[in-house]
Structure formats: C-alpha cells, structure tokens
Design a protein around this motif. Structure first.
Motif, mmCIF file in Angstrom:
data_model
loop_
_atom_site.group_PDB
_atom_site.id
_atom_site.type_symbol
_atom_site.label_atom_id
_atom_site.label_comp_id
_atom_site.label_asym_id
_atom_site.label_seq_id
_atom_site.Cartn_x
_atom_site.Cartn_y
_atom_site.Cartn_z
ATOM 1 N N UNK A 94 0.821 -1.206 0.000
ATOM 2 C CA UNK A 94 0.000 0.000 0.000
ATOM 3 C C UNK A 94 0.857 1.259 0.000
ATOM 4 N N UNK A 95 1.915 1.262 0.788
ATOM 5 C CA UNK A 95 2.810 2.423 0.820
ATOM 6 C C UNK A 95 3.507 2.617 -0.531
ATOM 7 N N UNK A 96 3.924 1.506 -1.147
ATOM 8 C CA UNK A 96 4.596 1.589 -2.451
ATOM 9 C C UNK A 96 3.658 2.135 -3.509
ATOM 10 N N UNK A 97 2.412 1.654 -3.528
ATOM 11 C CA UNK A 97 1.433 2.128 -4.502
ATOM 12 C C UNK A 97 1.162 3.622 -4.309
ATOM 13 N N UNK A 98 0.982 4.032 -3.054
ATOM 14 C CA UNK A 98 0.705 5.449 -2.773
ATOM 15 C C UNK A 98 1.875 6.331 -3.218
ATOM 16 N N UNK A 99 3.104 5.864 -2.978
ATOM 17 C CA UNK A 99 4.277 6.635 -3.383
ATOM 18 C C UNK A 99 4.364 6.749 -4.903
ATOM 19 N N UNK A 100 4.123 5.644 -5.609
ATOM 20 C CA UNK A 100 4.190 5.665 -7.067
ATOM 21 C C UNK A 100 3.118 6.575 -7.661
ATOM 22 N N UNK A 101 1.936 6.587 -7.060
ATOM 23 C CA UNK A 101 0.881 7.485 -7.533
ATOM 24 C C UNK A 101 1.314 8.935 -7.370
ATOM 25 N N UNK A 107 2.991 15.057 -7.815
ATOM 26 C CA UNK A 107 2.708 15.672 -6.514
ATOM 27 C C UNK A 107 4.004 15.761 -5.709
ATOM 28 N N UNK A 108 4.783 16.791 -5.989
ATOM 29 C CA UNK A 108 6.108 16.924 -5.385
ATOM 30 C C UNK A 108 6.045 17.028 -3.867
ATOM 31 N N UNK A 109 5.043 17.745 -3.361
ATOM 32 C CA UNK A 109 4.923 17.876 -1.908
ATOM 33 C C UNK A 109 4.672 16.526 -1.258
ATOM 34 N N UNK A 110 3.762 15.754 -1.870
ATOM 35 C CA UNK A 110 3.460 14.427 -1.330
ATOM 36 C C UNK A 110 4.685 13.523 -1.395
ATOM 37 N N UNK A 111 5.443 13.603 -2.499
ATOM 38 C CA UNK A 111 6.657 12.794 -2.619
ATOM 39 C C UNK A 111 7.647 13.169 -1.518
ATOM 40 N N UNK A 112 7.809 14.476 -1.287
ATOM 41 C CA UNK A 112 8.708 14.910 -0.227
ATOM 42 C C UNK A 112 8.275 14.419 1.145
ATOM 43 N N UNK A 113 6.954 14.446 1.389
ATOM 44 C CA UNK A 113 6.440 13.954 2.660
ATOM 45 C C UNK A 113 6.709 12.457 2.797
ATOM 46 N N UNK A 114 6.489 11.707 1.709
ATOM 47 C CA UNK A 114 6.750 10.264 1.737
ATOM 48 C C UNK A 114 8.210 9.989 2.070
ATOM 49 N N UNK A 115 9.119 10.719 1.424
ATOM 50 C CA UNK A 115 10.547 10.489 1.666
ATOM 51 C C UNK A 115 10.924 10.840 3.102
ATOM 52 N N UNK A 117 8.870 10.932 5.781
ATOM 53 C CA UNK A 117 8.267 9.954 6.689
ATOM 54 C C UNK A 117 8.996 8.614 6.588
ATOM 55 N N UNK A 118 9.395 8.257 5.357
ATOM 56 C CA UNK A 118 10.139 7.010 5.183
ATOM 57 C C UNK A 118 11.444 7.013 5.947
ATOM 58 N N UNK A 119 12.159 8.152 5.916
ATOM 59 C CA UNK A 119 13.412 8.256 6.670
ATOM 60 C C UNK A 119 13.156 8.155 8.175
ATOM 61 N N UNK A 120 12.078 8.791 8.638
ATOM 62 C CA UNK A 120 11.769 8.761 10.066
ATOM 63 C C UNK A 120 11.328 7.375 10.530
ATOM 64 N N UNK A 121 10.641 6.635 9.641
ATOM 65 C CA UNK A 121 10.117 5.323 10.020
ATOM 66 C C UNK A 121 11.094 4.178 9.764
ATOM 67 N N UNK A 122 12.150 4.417 8.977
ATOM 68 C CA UNK A 122 13.052 3.322 8.615
ATOM 69 C C UNK A 122 13.678 2.637 9.830
ATOM 70 N N UNK A 123 14.081 3.362 10.893
ATOM 71 C CA UNK A 123 14.582 2.650 12.075
ATOM 72 C C UNK A 123 13.514 1.771 12.723
#
Length: 421
Positions: A94-101, A107-115, A117-123
């Motif tokens: 689901x996260x991968x699909x949302x990011x690809x969309x 949607x540059x803002x959404x992409x930036x938010x995904x990146x 949040x991804x960095x914050x959640x990776x640990x």
C-alpha cells in the motif's frame, strides 16, 4: 574461549560456572532437488496471484532452510505467524502504490512527505523486523529475542539522518554556487524517459557531489556496523545476551578490500578484452577477414566484453559477503556460555558464486534454487558452536530462565511485523 569486549562494552556476566567446552559443527541436511520443488511452487503461485502469494512463499522458504539447519544435532524452527507476514506485506504494498501514484502524478509535496516519513520510520521498520525474525526463531524449545529499546534503535540509526543532511547540503550548495545546474539536476531526476542529457557543471560542483557520495558511503558502513552490533548485543536467549567483538574499522577494511577486488577484476577483464580486440584489429590490418576466426574474435570481443564487465561485480560482492560472514561468526557469542568460530574460505565462496552465476544463466534461472542451497550449505557448515558445560545442561537452564520472562515474549510477539525482505 573467553574474549574481552573491545568495541561495544564489557561482556555480560553469565549464570553458568566455567566448565568443559564442547564443539558442535553446524550441519545442513537439505538438497537442491528438495528445495527446487519448494521454489518452483513458490514461483508459479506468486506469478498466478500477481505477487499476492509472496508472504506465504517467504514463510515456506524460511521453514525449509530453518528445518534443515542442525545446531548441535537439533534443527532450528521458524514459528512466525502467517498473519503477521501478510500484514507486513500489505502495508508495504500500500505504501509503495501510494508513493508511485504521488510520483507519477507530479505531486512533489506528497513525494517529499513520503521520503521524509520514510526516513523517520526506517529505524522502526528495521527494529520491528528484527524483533519479528528473532522472536520467530526457536531451537530446542528456546526462543531468541531482540530486546533493544526504540531509543537504542533510533540512536543506532543516526547515519540514516546524516545521509539526508548530507544531500540537503549538497543540493543547497549547488543551488548557491550554480542555480542553473540545480535546476538541470532536478529536471534530470524527474525525467522518466531517460532522454535527458547530463548537465554541464563546473569542477567544483562535481567535487561537491563526489564529497556527498563519499560521506554517504561512510554513513552506510557505519549504519551496517551499528545495526549488526545492536542486533548481536541485544539478542537474548533466556537471560543470556549476545557478545560482540568487531569494531567499526573492521567493517571499513572489508569495504575497502571489496573495492580493491572489484577494481582488480575490472582491470583483468579489460586487459583480456583489449587483447582480443587487438587481435581482431591485427587480422583486419593484414586483410585476413574471410576466415571464421575473425568472426569469432569480433563476437567474443563485443559480447564477452559487455558481459564480463557487467558481471565483474559478482565476485566482489561474494568476497564482501564471505568476509563479513567470517567477521560476524568468528567474533560473536552468547554471554560466557557459548561462542562461534567460522572457517569459511573466501576464495572457495567466490569460486562457488561464479559457478552458480554461470549455471543460473545457462539454465535461464532454473539453477537458482540449487545455487542458493550450495551457498547456504557452505556458509552454515563453516560455523562451529562451542558450548560450556554441555548442550543439554545449558539449554535446560535457559529454558527455565525463559519461562520466567513469558510476559516479555508476549510483548515481543505484539511488537514485531515482517516488514522487510
């Protein structure tokens, strides 16, 4: 037997008195033919279900390798709940699909938010996966646990955030020195056709990018060291915790040696291809272009050069994998109760990897399960477990310790998800 901790603190005290040491080489009883049947079913069902069978395939694979790995004569067990693996798989999809969309719709803002949040959640993703994997491993009724707190996990993950800061600095540095270059790089990153040309930039800009790459690689090495050391030191069986000896420079040396091996392989392959091309040019200069040898030399020079340069990284990756495996299993233990020794030969593993690679290519991928079994067997059977006081006595005592910590086991079950492959 007793190793002093050199890089990660003193070894924890053990509840067991010093006694005689028994050696137990690990065994692997599986075969390529057996695993091929598991593998081909997994592949076919994954294709037929458009990938939805993936968590079931991963569980069957883990159970096969665990069940055929004997430690002191007893097999490992993979006891993960299928529901946890399915939940983790669904979350990632689901996260991968949302990011690809977001990427495909601009949607540059959404992409930036995904990146971000991804960095914050990776640990959290890594810690949850390690908690899940160790908690799903059993041996003689003993359950492994990963007891690191989230604070410890995030503290060990500082290189992830350092990499992000490095590239923010690189981008803003380019923006300050040459705004037009920053715009060209942004357009290049957004281009999906691959037709965009690499922008012309000053030497200082390229130097800034090279510095970013160097710092990023340094952070990646540090992250690998931090995660591996935390995983070992916070692994627990009963009340016995892991023991760790390697230091950061051990990892740096392996990475540097891997780069040296790769450069050497490229140089040797390039020299061989240069010799073939020179021979072909010599035949052309002499006018001897009608014989079959000319055609053979030209074909080998063209296709062989491309193929071997493309595959030059495989032996280097095998070298790094073998060296890292040796470093880990030759320098870890369980409190003062047990330790491991590894006798894996780097050259033998590299030759096996090269053989497996060619066989996999020749069979169009059908040799892949045999290759995986061969490599797993070589690594597993190079490890010997040394235990103080006999396996039966030690495991019985740790089972009693484990029963006293049953609440912690339940919490570990609730906190872990199979979130990474």
């Amino acid at each position: 037997m007793d190793h002093q901790q050199t890089g990660a603190g003193a070894a924890p005290a053990s509840a067991f008195a010093p006694q005689g040491i028994d050696a137990h080489p690990l065994e692997f009883t599986g075969s390529g033919g057996e695993y091929f049947r598991v593998w081909i079913v997994n592949v076919l069902l994954t294709i037929l279900t458009l990938g939805l069978y993936t968590p079931w395939a991963r569980r069957r694979t883990a159970q096969y390798f665990y069940g055929h790995t004997l430690v002191a004569g007893s097999p490992l067990e993979f006891t993960a709940q299928q529901s946890s693996m399915v939940k983790g798989f669904i979350i990632l999809v689901m996260l991968t699909i949302a990011y690809q969309i977001a990427v495909n719709t601009g949607q540059d803002t959404a992409v930036g938010v995904f990146l971000l949040v991804g960095a914050l959640l990776s640990p959290f993703i890594w810690g949850s996966a390690m908690r899940f994997r160790l908690g799903s491993t059993r041996w003689r009724g003993l359950r492994l646990q990963f007891t690191a707190s989230w604070r410890e996990v995030y503290k060990a993950s500082w290189p992830v955030f350092a990499i992000a800061l490095v590239w923010f600095g690189v981008f803003f540095g380019i923006q300050y020195l040459a705004p037009e270059s920053a715009d060209a790089l942004r357009e290049l990153a957004a281009d999906e056709s691959g037709d965009a040309d690499l922008p012309t930039m000053a030497a200082g800009i390229w130097g800034l990018i090279a510095l970013g790459l160097l710092l990023s690689i340094t952070c990646v090495i540090r992250l690998e060291f931090n995660y591996k050391s935390l995983l070992v030191l916070r692994a627990q069986v009963g009340s016995e915790t892991g023991r760790w000896k390697p230091v950061y420079m051990d990892f740096v040396k392996i990475w540097l040696a891997t780069v040296a091996v790769f450069i050497l392989l490229v140089a040797v392959i390039s020299a061989a291809m240069f010799g073939l091309v020179s021979a072909a040019i010599t035949l052309v200069m002499r006018g001897d272009t009608s014989g079959p040898w000319m055609v053979i030399l030209m074909a080998v020079s063209l296709f062989g050069g491309i193929f071997f340069l493309f595959m030059a990284s495989a032996p280097a990756r095998a070298y790094r994998e073998a060296r890292m495996f040796q470093l880990m299993w030759d320098n870890i233990g369980l409190s003062q109760v047990a330790r491991f020794k590894c006798q894996l030969r780097t050259s033998s593993f590299m030759l096996l990897r090269i053989k497996n690679l060619f066989m996999t290519l020749l069979t169009l991928g059908l040799y892949r399960p045999f290759a995986r079994v061969n490599e797993y067997r070589m690594k597993a059977e190079s490890v010997t477990l040394h235990v103080k006081g006999g396996v039966d006595q030690v495991t019985s005592a740790m089972v009693r310790q484990q029963k006293e910590g049953g609440i912690g086991d339940a919490l570990a079950d609730a906190a872990g998800l199979d979130l990474i492959g």
